[in-house]
Design an enzyme around this catalytic site. Structure first.
Site, PDB file in Angstrom:
ATOM      1  N   ARG A 136       0.881  -1.174   0.000  1.00  0.00           N
ATOM      2  CA  ARG A 136       0.000   0.000   0.000  1.00  0.00           C
ATOM      3  C   ARG A 136       0.909   1.212   0.000  1.00  0.00           C
ATOM      4  O   ARG A 136       1.624   1.459   0.994  1.00  0.00           O
ATOM      5  CB  ARG A 136      -0.917  -0.013   1.225  1.00  0.00           C
ATOM      6  CG  ARG A 136      -1.567   1.332   1.473  1.00  0.00           C
ATOM      7  CD  ARG A 136      -2.684   1.297   2.470  1.00  0.00           C
ATOM      8  NE  ARG A 136      -3.852   0.662   1.892  1.00  0.00           N
ATOM      9  CZ  ARG A 136      -5.072   0.709   2.429  1.00  0.00           C
ATOM     10  NH1 ARG A 136      -5.266   1.353   3.567  1.00  0.00           N
ATOM     11  NH2 ARG A 136      -6.076   0.111   1.845  1.00  0.00           N
ATOM     12  N   HIS A 162      -7.301   1.133  -6.400  1.00  0.00           N
ATOM     13  CA  HIS A 162      -7.470   0.174  -5.301  1.00  0.00           C
ATOM     14  C   HIS A 162      -8.146  -1.093  -5.866  1.00  0.00           C
ATOM     15  O   HIS A 162      -9.317  -1.358  -5.598  1.00  0.00           O
ATOM     16  CB  HIS A 162      -8.341   0.821  -4.219  1.00  0.00           C
ATOM     17  CG  HIS A 162      -8.278   0.149  -2.878  1.00  0.00           C
ATOM     18  ND1 HIS A 162      -7.474  -0.934  -2.600  1.00  0.00           N
ATOM     19  CD2 HIS A 162      -8.956   0.415  -1.712  1.00  0.00           C
ATOM     20  CE1 HIS A 162      -7.647  -1.296  -1.334  1.00  0.00           C
ATOM     21  NE2 HIS A 162      -8.534  -0.496  -0.775  1.00  0.00           N
ATOM     22  N   GLN A 165     -10.046  -3.827  -3.678  1.00  0.00           N
ATOM     23  CA  GLN A 165     -11.325  -3.352  -3.146  1.00  0.00           C
ATOM     24  C   GLN A 165     -12.443  -3.570  -4.166  1.00  0.00           C
ATOM     25  O   GLN A 165     -13.522  -4.075  -3.840  1.00  0.00           O
ATOM     26  CB  GLN A 165     -11.212  -1.859  -2.810  1.00  0.00           C
ATOM     27  CG  GLN A 165     -12.498  -1.254  -2.297  1.00  0.00           C
ATOM     28  CD  GLN A 165     -12.894  -1.788  -0.929  1.00  0.00           C
ATOM     29  OE1 GLN A 165     -12.097  -1.742  -0.008  1.00  0.00           O
ATOM     30  NE2 GLN A 165     -14.103  -2.295  -0.793  1.00  0.00           N
ATOM     31  N   ASP A 178     -17.354   7.156  -0.843  1.00  0.00           N
ATOM     32  CA  ASP A 178     -16.056   7.021  -0.163  1.00  0.00           C
ATOM     33  C   ASP A 178     -15.798   8.367   0.518  1.00  0.00           C
ATOM     34  O   ASP A 178     -16.492   9.365   0.246  1.00  0.00           O
ATOM     35  CB  ASP A 178     -14.979   6.703  -1.209  1.00  0.00           C
ATOM     36  CG  ASP A 178     -13.594   6.478  -0.605  1.00  0.00           C
ATOM     37  OD1 ASP A 178     -13.502   6.265   0.622  1.00  0.00           O
ATOM     38  OD2 ASP A 178     -12.603   6.530  -1.362  1.00  0.00           O
ATOM     39  N   CYS A 222     -16.364   1.592   0.635  1.00  0.00           N
ATOM     40  CA  CYS A 222     -15.159   0.762   0.832  1.00  0.00           C
ATOM     41  C   CYS A 222     -14.725   0.745   2.292  1.00  0.00           C
ATOM     42  O   CYS A 222     -14.026  -0.168   2.713  1.00  0.00           O
ATOM     43  CB  CYS A 222     -14.037   1.268  -0.049  1.00  0.00           C
ATOM     44  SG  CYS A 222     -13.670   3.017   0.191  1.00  0.00           S
ATOM     45  N   ARG A 252     -13.403  -8.593   1.012  1.00  0.00           N
ATOM     46  CA  ARG A 252     -12.011  -8.234   0.727  1.00  0.00           C
ATOM     47  C   ARG A 252     -11.132  -9.468   0.887  1.00  0.00           C
ATOM     48  O   ARG A 252     -10.297  -9.758   0.042  1.00  0.00           O
ATOM     49  CB  ARG A 252     -11.527  -7.131   1.689  1.00  0.00           C
ATOM     50  CG  ARG A 252     -12.031  -5.739   1.395  1.00  0.00           C
ATOM     51  CD  ARG A 252     -11.464  -5.204   0.097  1.00  0.00           C
ATOM     52  NE  ARG A 252      -9.998  -5.200   0.100  1.00  0.00           N
ATOM     53  CZ  ARG A 252      -9.246  -4.245   0.666  1.00  0.00           C
ATOM     54  NH1 ARG A 252      -9.809  -3.198   1.230  1.00  0.00           N
ATOM     55  NH2 ARG A 252      -7.916  -4.305   0.612  1.00  0.00           N
TER      56      ARG A 252
HETATM   57  N1  NVA Z   1     -10.049   6.836  -1.082  1.00  0.00           N
HETATM   58  C1  NVA Z   1      -9.709   6.289   0.205  1.00  0.00           C
HETATM   59  C2  NVA Z   1      -9.890   4.803   0.207  1.00  0.00           C
HETATM   60  C3  NVA Z   1      -9.598   4.127   1.514  1.00  0.00           C
HETATM   61  C4  NVA Z   1      -9.759   2.651   1.463  1.00  0.00           C
HETATM   62  C5  NVA Z   1      -8.265   6.648   0.531  1.00  0.00           C
HETATM   63  O1  NVA Z   1      -7.410   6.533  -0.365  1.00  0.00           O
HETATM   64  O2  NVA Z   1      -7.996   7.076   1.651  1.00  0.00           O
HETATM   65  N1   CP Z   2     -11.121  -0.329   2.356  1.00  0.00           N
HETATM   66  C1   CP Z   2      -9.848  -0.325   2.813  1.00  0.00           C
HETATM   67  O1   CP Z   2      -8.900  -0.497   2.059  1.00  0.00           O
HETATM   68  O2   CP Z   2      -9.745  -0.171   4.152  1.00  0.00           O
HETATM   69  P1   CP Z   2      -8.384   0.076   4.973  1.00  0.00           P
HETATM   70  O3   CP Z   2      -7.867   1.419   4.528  1.00  0.00           O
HETATM   71  O4   CP Z   2      -8.785   0.051   6.398  1.00  0.00           O
HETATM   72  O5   CP Z   2      -7.421  -1.010   4.614  1.00  0.00           O
END
Ligand code: NVA
Ligand code: CP
Length: 304
Positions: free
Chosen positions: A103, A130, A133, A222, A262, A290
């Site tokens: 990540r 992502h 997801q 989101d 998500c 997931r």
């Molecule tokens: N758009 C959000 C998704 C989190 C799973 C982020 O990047 O923070």
């Molecule tokens: N949806 C998701 O990726 O959650 P986290 O940021 O908690 O991993």
């Protein structure tokens, strides 16, 4: 050549469907408490430059349940792109581990990590996309509707990483995908063009919540400010206020509409508490999936 899972659009519709069928099989084994150990004696390095609950827990639990060992490497452990070159990290980590999940902030860093890795790399979110997801999301929609035909998905809010993965899915699976948000927060143009050029799906950009949700099967939202943008939360709150998913919007679609997110959700901002808790909210099935979707992705990567 090593297989990676970086973008949904790197795979054919048949390959993606294969992963979704496998996810259903693996999910049934998990719920049936069957023993399933395709990763016996294998290890997964999980590199996190950003925080996480679902991604960390689902990958670690999933890989461990499948017989392997997963290592958590947090923002202070590796310092991707800061402490040493990504191409060095990539080769070092893949000497020790059979798979890497990462990540990261910069999508180019993910591409570079994969380019130099001798083990498969799974994208666990970047600023751009992502994919894990959205594989879980489409699995969840399939389970709840029983099919994936004539699907209208309306996404409310920021044209962010979640939207880009939905668009990449829409370049493979036919759907009507609407992205509805304030002006200036549209998704990446090249990714929109990918859908348009594919001729598979219809993409609609909207700034009008009422018409955007008409007849929709799913309303998805989101956070308005993603990780890395949290200093913009207050400014964005005003700009995005008209795009909140609330009970009134959910009731205005003229159809039985599912609610998806998500997570993590900022209740009271992009979604109300009432919508999160309603019967039409499938956010926890989505979160559970997931793990099953990712398990199928990881198994597919080692089998191919
Ligand atoms: N758009 C959000 C998704 C989190 C799973 C982020 O990047 O923070
Ligand atoms: N949806 C998701 O990726 O959650 P986290 O940021 O908690 O991993």
């Amino acid at each position: 050549m090593v297989n990676h899972f970086l973008h949904i659009s790197d795979y054919s519709k048949e390959e993606l469907l294969g992963m979704l069928h496998l996810a259903k099989e693996i999910k049934a084994k998990f719920h049936g408490k069957e023993s399933y150990k395709p990763f016996k004696d294998r290890s997964l390095a999980m590199i996190f430059a950003k925080p996480s609950a679902r991604t960390r827990i689902s990958f670690e639990t999933g890989f461990t349940w499948m017989g392997g060992h997963a290592l958590f490497l947090g923002p202070n452990d590796i310092g991707v792109g800061k402490r040493e070159a990504i191409k060095d990290i990539s080769r070092v980590v893949s000497r020790y581990n059979d798979m890497i999940m990462a990540r990261l902030f910069d999508h180019e860093h993910m591409i570079e990590l994969a380019k130099y890795a001798d083990s498969p790399v799974v994208n666990g979110l970047t600023d751009y996309n992502h994919p894990c997801q959205i594989m879980a999301d489409i699995l969840t929609v399939w389970e709840h509707r029983g099919h994936l035909d004539d699907l209208k998905i309306t996404y409310m809010g920021d044209g962010n990483n979640i939207v880009h993965s939905w668009l990449q899915l829409a370049s493979k699976f036919p759907m009507h995908f609407v992205c509805c948000g304030p002006e200036g927060f549209e998704p990446d143009e090249t990714t929109v063009k990918m859908v348009e050029d594919s001729g598979i799906s219809t993409f609609e950009l909207s700034h009008n919540p009422k018409s955007a949700v008409n007849g929709t099967d799913v309303i998805y939202t989101d956070v308005w400010a993603s990780m890395g943008q949290k200093d913009e939360v207050e400014a964005r709150e005003k700009l995005f206020a008209d795009f909140q998913v609330n009970e009134k919007l959910m009731d205005s679609t003229g159809k039985e509409t599912l609610f998806m997110h998500c997570l993590p959700a900022e209740r009271g901002r992009e979604v109300t508490d009432g919508v999160m808790e309603a019967d039409y909210s499938i956010v926890f099935d989505e979160a559970e999936n997931r793990m099953h979707a990712q398990n199928a992705i990881m198994v597919s990567l080692i089998e191919n």
